[in-house]
Design an enzyme around this catalytic site. Structure first.
Site, short mmCIF file in Angstrom:
data_model
loop_
_atom_site.label_atom_id
_atom_site.label_comp_id
_atom_site.label_asym_id
_atom_site.label_seq_id
_atom_site.Cartn_x
_atom_site.Cartn_y
_atom_site.Cartn_z
N GLU A 1 131.62 47.66 23.20
CA GLU A 1 132.12 47.72 24.56
C GLU A 1 130.92 47.76 25.50
O GLU A 1 129.92 48.40 25.21
CB GLU A 1 132.97 48.98 24.82
CG GLU A 1 134.34 48.93 24.19
CD GLU A 1 134.30 49.37 22.73
OE1 GLU A 1 133.47 50.24 22.40
OE2 GLU A 1 135.07 48.82 21.92
N TYR B 1 125.12 39.04 25.25
CA TYR B 1 125.96 39.03 24.04
C TYR B 1 126.58 37.64 23.82
O TYR B 1 126.67 37.18 22.68
CB TYR B 1 127.04 40.11 24.12
CG TYR B 1 126.49 41.51 24.01
CD1 TYR B 1 125.75 41.90 22.90
CD2 TYR B 1 126.70 42.45 25.02
CE1 TYR B 1 125.22 43.18 22.80
CE2 TYR B 1 126.19 43.74 24.93
CZ TYR B 1 125.45 44.09 23.82
OH TYR B 1 124.93 45.36 23.72
#
Ligand SMILES: CC(C)(COP(=O)(O)OP(=O)(O)OC[C@H]1O[C@@H](n2cnc3c(N)ncnc32)[C@H](O)[C@@H]1OP(=O)(O)O)[C@@H](O)C(=O)NCCC(=O)NCCS
Length: 162
Positions: free
Chosen positions: A117, A129
């Site tokens: 998260e 990411y």
């Protein structure tokens, strides 16, 4: 970033309990900044460094700890708890090396997917990411201290054998 920093070698090592204070400080400054309370305190980080279900690693330049990451392992799934690189050392693929080091451990351990998260307003980390193959999943309201939303992201690492 200065040339001096840029030319120095980065080493990735397993974290030791003595790194806990510095990792917790980096978490507060670089990951949890502005949140009402500190989740990843020195005590909690020291506990995860010692945990058999967690791998904590550091990136070191000379004697300076410039980055770190913490990943928790279940049977077939891993969760990236923390990842940060000090600002003067960014954009030289230290974040990438830390995450790839952990993903290689996942491959050895037979892990099929990694999730994490990230603060939903952290566009830089989301781009980071995505550049490493992570896909956006659900957005979770009030995830951080009941205030801020999280963006969940996942990467599939392998296929189950039939
Ligand atoms: C996210 C973070 C760990 C990235 O670390 P880093 O060492 O700078 O990242 P890398 O150099 O490995 O970047 C790899 C790729 O990610 C992408 N990327 C990284 N930072 C980026 C930025 N500011 N803008 C756009 N893309 C970016 C790029 O594609 C980059 O490759 P490139 O430099 O060849 O273009 C770092 O910015 C950080 O510590 N941020 C604060 C803490 C945080 O948000 N942690 C994640 C949530 S837990």
């Amino acid at each position: 970033m200065s040339e001096k920093y840029h030319s120095e070698t980065v080493e990735i090592r397993l974290a030791k309990p003595s790194h806990g204070e510095r990792m917790a400080d980096m978490s507060r400054r670089l990951i949890e900044e502005g949140l009402p309370w500190w989740c990843w305190t020195p005590k909690r980080i020291a506990r995860v460094i010692r945990s058999p279900d967690t791998i904590a690693i550091v990136a070191v330049v000379g004697k300076k700890l410039v980055g770190f990451a913490v990943m928790h392992f279940d049977d077939e799934h891993a969760h990236l708890n923390l990842l940060a690189v000090e600002p003067p050392f960014r954009r030289r693929r230290i974040g990438c090396e830390l995450l790839q080091w952990l993903e290689e451990s996942c491959a050895v351990a037979g892990i099929l997917s990694v999730s994490l998260e990230v603060r939903a307003n952290n566009a830089t980390a989301i781009r980071f990411y995505e550049s490493l193959g992570y896909k956006k999943g659900e957005r979770i309201a009030h995830y951080y201290c009941g205030k801020e939303a999280a963006q969940r992201m996942t990467r599939q690492l392998g296929r189950e054998f039939s």
